[in-house]
Design an enzyme around this catalytic site. Structure first.
Site, PDB file in Angstrom:
ATOM      1  N   SER A  53     -24.865 -15.041   1.936  1.00 35.60           N
ATOM      2  CA  SER A  53     -23.491 -14.797   1.357  1.00 35.60           C
ATOM      3  C   SER A  53     -23.672 -14.292  -0.124  1.00 35.60           C
ATOM      4  CB  SER A  53     -22.949 -16.339   0.941  1.00 35.60           C
ATOM      5  OG  SER A  53     -24.078 -17.020   0.610  1.00 35.60           O
ATOM      6  N   GLU A 122     -28.057 -16.111  12.884  1.00 36.16           N
ATOM      7  CA  GLU A 122     -26.926 -16.247  13.479  1.00 36.16           C
ATOM      8  C   GLU A 122     -26.608 -15.933  14.985  1.00 36.16           C
ATOM      9  OE1 GLU A 122     -23.749 -14.443  11.044  1.00 36.16           O
ATOM     10  OE2 GLU A 122     -24.447 -15.375   9.435  1.00 36.16           O
ATOM     11  N   GLU A 189     -20.106 -23.588  11.205  1.00 32.11           N
ATOM     12  CA  GLU A 189     -19.112 -23.120  10.076  1.00 32.11           C
ATOM     13  C   GLU A 189     -17.838 -22.928  10.681  1.00 32.11           C
ATOM     14  OE1 GLU A 189     -20.518 -19.771   8.101  1.00 32.11           O
ATOM     15  OE2 GLU A 189     -18.750 -19.479   6.632  1.00 32.11           O
TER      16      GLU A 189
HETATM   17  O1  KIV Z   1     -24.881 -17.243   3.823  1.00 31.35           O
HETATM   18  C1  KIV Z   1     -24.528 -18.645   3.578  1.00 31.35           C
HETATM   19  O2  KIV Z   1     -24.199 -18.957   2.372  1.00 31.35           O
HETATM   20  C2  KIV Z   1     -24.440 -19.556   4.672  1.00 31.35           C
HETATM   21  C3  KIV Z   1     -23.765 -20.592   4.566  1.00 31.35           C
HETATM   22  C4  KIV Z   1     -22.270 -20.204   4.656  1.00 31.35           C
HETATM   23  C5  KIV Z   1     -23.783 -21.692   5.725  1.00 31.35           C
HETATM   24  O3  KIV Z   1     -24.808 -19.017   5.890  1.00 31.35           O
END
Ligand code: KIV
Length: 270
Positions: A53, A122, A189
């Site tokens: 993220s 993922e 998520e």
């Molecule tokens: O990249 C991230 O911050 C995540 C969270 C949203 C679980 O994968």
């Protein structure tokens, strides 16, 4: 009560399993640098996730797709300098784990150079062999189902996953399959709360939710959403609002997760 307060040392995957078995909720948060990591660590956060993220909240991209392995190593290394107690989970970026061999090389870099203690990836059934390959070679893996942001162009946007019966059944089956392949943790998520709670009951490994209701074994949020820096999704909460410092906001989040008051009904998706 934090693990430190409970007399625990550094948090490990075993600690998290014990917490699940004892019904103690796990508080996880993202961090991307040493200073915030230290605040989280001192506030009793159990898991610090160096999430990809960072591509959106730090780098300003409109997805996590442009994030590179170099980026993840850089931020993971910084976070490792700030953490003493929390378990460090680091995202494998898009394109870095397309087959078991590539995944192994990427994970080794994240652990050796970035200080990762668990790597996160993922996807569902398609990742079974990658998870098995890493796990059998001593690399703890956190799986991630539901809304998988690296798949945004395939999913056609950031939206709730697993609402239809068939999709829900598939997610349950994939969760079991990833656990059987050796995953140590699972992030869910943007999933209906009832489905997340069911998956949580069906797995021995801890299930950490984000936008997946209060029935998970723990919660994770993007730090910038928790601090109101970014306009977070509906399931996030600005814990800094009405509080005087980042430390207080993080401590309030940890307390709310532990007692089960976050997420509340208004932050729960059905
Ligand atoms: O990249 C991230 O911050 C995540 C969270 C949203 C679980 O994968």
């Amino acid at each position: 009560m934090s693990e430190r307060a409970a007399g625990g040392g550094p948090v490990t995957v075993r600690t998290l399993r014990r917490m699940k078995a004892e019904g103690r909720r796990i508080a996880a948060l993202t961090a991307y640098d040493a200073s915030f990591a230290a605040i989280l660590d001192e506030a009793g956060v159990d898991v610090v996730l160096v999430g990809d993220s960072l591509g959106m909240v730090v780098q300003g991209h409109d997805s996590t797709v442009p994030v590179t392995l170099e980026d993840m190593v850089y931020h993971a290394r910084a976070v490792a300098r700030g953490c003493r107690r929390a378990l460090r989970v680091v995202d494998m970026p898009f394109g870095s784990y397309g087959d078991p061999r590539a995944a192994f090389e990427s994970a080794v870099r994240l652990m050796r150079e970035g200080g990762a203690q668990v790597v996160k990836l993922e996807g569902g059934a398609v990742q079974r062999e990658v998870v098995r390959h890493l796990s059998e070679r001593g690399i703890p893996v956190c799986a991630h189902l539901g809304l998988t942001p690296q798949w945004v162009h395939k999913l056609g946007g950031y939206r709730l996953q697993g609402r239809e019966r068939e999709a829900a059944e598939r997610m349950r089956a994939e969760a079991r399959l990833l656990e059987a392949a050796g995953a140590e943790l699972l992030v869910l998520e943007c999933v209906p709360a009832a489905l997340a709670a069911r998956i949580r009951d069906e797995l021995a490994i801890p299930v950490i939710g984000i936008g997946a209701g209060a029935g998970c074994d723990g919660q994770v949020l993007v730090l910038y959403d928790l601090l109101g820096v970014t306009a977070g999704p509906r399931f996030a909460r600005d814990f800094l609002a009405g509080r005087g410092s980042v430390r207080e906001a993080v401590a309030a989040y940890v307390a709310a997760v532990r007692e089960g008051s976050f997420p509340g009904p208004e932050e729960t998706l059905a």
